[in-house]
Enzyme design. Structure first.
Site, PDB file in Angstrom:
ATOM      1  N   CYS A 136       6.901  -0.588   6.581  1.00  0.00           N
ATOM      2  CA  CYS A 136       6.227   0.733   6.134  1.00  0.00           C
ATOM      3  C   CYS A 136       8.051   1.595   5.249  1.00  0.00           C
ATOM      4  O   CYS A 136       8.422   1.192   5.656  1.00  0.00           O
ATOM      5  CB  CYS A 136       5.664   1.664   6.880  1.00  0.00           C
ATOM      6  SG  CYS A 136       5.532   3.322   6.788  1.00  0.00           S
ATOM      7  N   LEU A 137       7.277   2.009   3.825  1.00  0.00           N
ATOM      8  CA  LEU A 137       8.276   2.162   3.013  1.00  0.00           C
ATOM      9  C   LEU A 137       8.861   3.536   3.914  1.00  0.00           C
ATOM     10  O   LEU A 137      10.119   3.804   3.340  1.00  0.00           O
ATOM     11  CB  LEU A 137       7.081   2.883   1.960  1.00  0.00           C
ATOM     12  CG  LEU A 137       6.857   2.218   0.720  1.00  0.00           C
ATOM     13  CD1 LEU A 137       6.253   1.894  -0.453  1.00  0.00           C
ATOM     14  CD2 LEU A 137       8.152   0.443   0.530  1.00  0.00           C
ATOM     15  N   GLN A 183       2.435   9.959   2.336  1.00  0.00           N
ATOM     16  CA  GLN A 183       3.829   9.037   1.942  1.00  0.00           C
ATOM     17  C   GLN A 183       4.687   9.968   1.408  1.00  0.00           C
ATOM     18  O   GLN A 183       5.506  10.025   1.592  1.00  0.00           O
ATOM     19  CB  GLN A 183       3.721   7.928   1.924  1.00  0.00           C
ATOM     20  CG  GLN A 183       3.169   7.046   3.167  1.00  0.00           C
ATOM     21  CD  GLN A 183       3.627   5.749   3.009  1.00  0.00           C
ATOM     22  OE1 GLN A 183       2.520   5.152   2.326  1.00  0.00           O
ATOM     23  NE2 GLN A 183       4.818   4.546   3.262  1.00  0.00           N
ATOM     24  N   GLY A 235       1.213  -1.204   0.338  1.00  0.00           N
ATOM     25  CA  GLY A 235       0.124  -0.153  -0.253  1.00  0.00           C
ATOM     26  C   GLY A 235       0.502   1.121  -0.242  1.00  0.00           C
ATOM     27  O   GLY A 235       1.872   1.203   1.196  1.00  0.00           O
ATOM     28  N   HIS A 264      -3.755   0.533   7.850  1.00  0.00           N
ATOM     29  CA  HIS A 264      -2.453   1.001   8.235  1.00  0.00           C
ATOM     30  C   HIS A 264      -2.450   2.065   7.545  1.00  0.00           C
ATOM     31  O   HIS A 264      -1.597   2.927   7.264  1.00  0.00           O
ATOM     32  CB  HIS A 264      -1.510  -0.234   7.761  1.00  0.00           C
ATOM     33  CG  HIS A 264      -0.267   0.564   7.694  1.00  0.00           C
ATOM     34  ND1 HIS A 264       1.150  -0.294   7.995  1.00  0.00           N
ATOM     35  CD2 HIS A 264       0.539   1.417   6.740  1.00  0.00           C
ATOM     36  CE1 HIS A 264       1.805   0.797   7.777  1.00  0.00           C
ATOM     37  NE2 HIS A 264       1.875   1.687   7.109  1.00  0.00           N
ATOM     38  N   GLU A 265      -2.874   2.313   6.092  1.00  0.00           N
ATOM     39  CA  GLU A 265      -2.895   3.056   4.979  1.00  0.00           C
ATOM     40  C   GLU A 265      -3.818   4.598   5.180  1.00  0.00           C
ATOM     41  O   GLU A 265      -3.872   5.460   5.388  1.00  0.00           O
ATOM     42  CB  GLU A 265      -3.426   2.814   3.630  1.00  0.00           C
ATOM     43  CG  GLU A 265      -3.055   1.344   3.006  1.00  0.00           C
ATOM     44  CD  GLU A 265      -1.786   1.839   3.368  1.00  0.00           C
ATOM     45  OE1 GLU A 265      -0.956   2.870   3.127  1.00  0.00           O
ATOM     46  OE2 GLU A 265       0.496   1.133   2.982  1.00  0.00           O
ATOM     47  N   HIS A 300      -1.682   6.402   7.868  1.00  0.00           N
ATOM     48  CA  HIS A 300      -1.405   7.710   6.951  1.00  0.00           C
ATOM     49  C   HIS A 300      -1.681   8.777   6.284  1.00  0.00           C
ATOM     50  O   HIS A 300      -1.638   9.988   6.894  1.00  0.00           O
ATOM     51  CB  HIS A 300      -0.463   6.444   5.676  1.00  0.00           C
ATOM     52  CG  HIS A 300       0.682   5.717   6.021  1.00  0.00           C
ATOM     53  ND1 HIS A 300       1.393   6.560   6.302  1.00  0.00           N
ATOM     54  CD2 HIS A 300       0.716   5.126   5.888  1.00  0.00           C
ATOM     55  CE1 HIS A 300       2.918   6.188   6.754  1.00  0.00           C
ATOM     56  NE2 HIS A 300       1.790   4.982   5.762  1.00  0.00           N
TER      57      HIS A 300
HETATM   58 NI    NI Z   1       3.201   3.061   5.787  1.00  0.00          NI
END
Ligand code: NI
Length: 170
Positions: free
Chosen positions: A103-104, A55, A50, A145-146, A149
């Site tokens: 997470c990225l 982000q 995702g 999770h998204e 963000h």
């Molecule tokens: Ni993430």
């Protein structure tokens, strides 16, 4: 000319700016459609499940997600790629499940995160159509999770047992 999209790292204060809702007019613009395509590109090239606009330092309420099995991920049926706009989630039960997340924006860190197992989500797709659906287990986890963000928080804020935080080598 297209803006180059890049992932912000965890010390960037823009990761904590909550996203703004998109209007139907916004969604139809080339800017937003290009953004969604660019987010899918980042998701595919990094092997993430995702990516949220926040982000990338873009305060729009949109994320993309999808899942194809790879050895470092849990066994789960494939989840087709989708773009989710203006999501509103609600837990359907009190049942929580814990699983490791990464997470990225915080490369190589993993931690055990409790999430609701069953949620409902109201959202718009990239064409502006309204949906209301229920999600379970891994898919519900990715969406939570998204959505974090989009409200300006990261999975590490939800790790209840800090001893589970660990760095992995790539
Ligand atoms: Ni993430």
């Amino acid at each position: 000319m297209k803006k180059k999209l890049s992932i912000l790292k965890s010390d960037d204060p823009r990761l904590h700016i909550p996203a703004k809702l998109l209007t139907l007019e916004n969604i139809k613009t080339k800017e937003v459609q290009d953004l969604i395509d660019g987010m899918f590109n980042i998701m595919h090239s990094t092997g993430a499940v995702g990516v949220a606009a926040t982000q990338l330092g873009i305060d729009m309420s949109v994320f993309v997600y999808g899942y194809k099995y790879r050895s470092e991920l849990p066994q789960h049926p494939e989840i087709p790629d989708a773009a989710i706009i203006n999501p509103v989630i609600k837990p359907l039960t009190d049942v929580m499940e814990s699983a490791y997340e990464g997470c990225l924006s915080i490369l190589n860190l993993r931690g055990l995160v409790p999430r609701y197992r069953d949620i409902s989500c109201k959202y718009l797709d990239r064409y502006g159509n309204e949906h209301s659906r229920e999600f379970q287990s891994l898919e519900a986890r990715i969406i939570q999770h998204e959505c974090d963000h989009l409200s300006g928080s990261l999975f590490v804020d939800r790790v209840s047992d800090l001893t589970t935080l660990k760095f992995i080598s790539q």
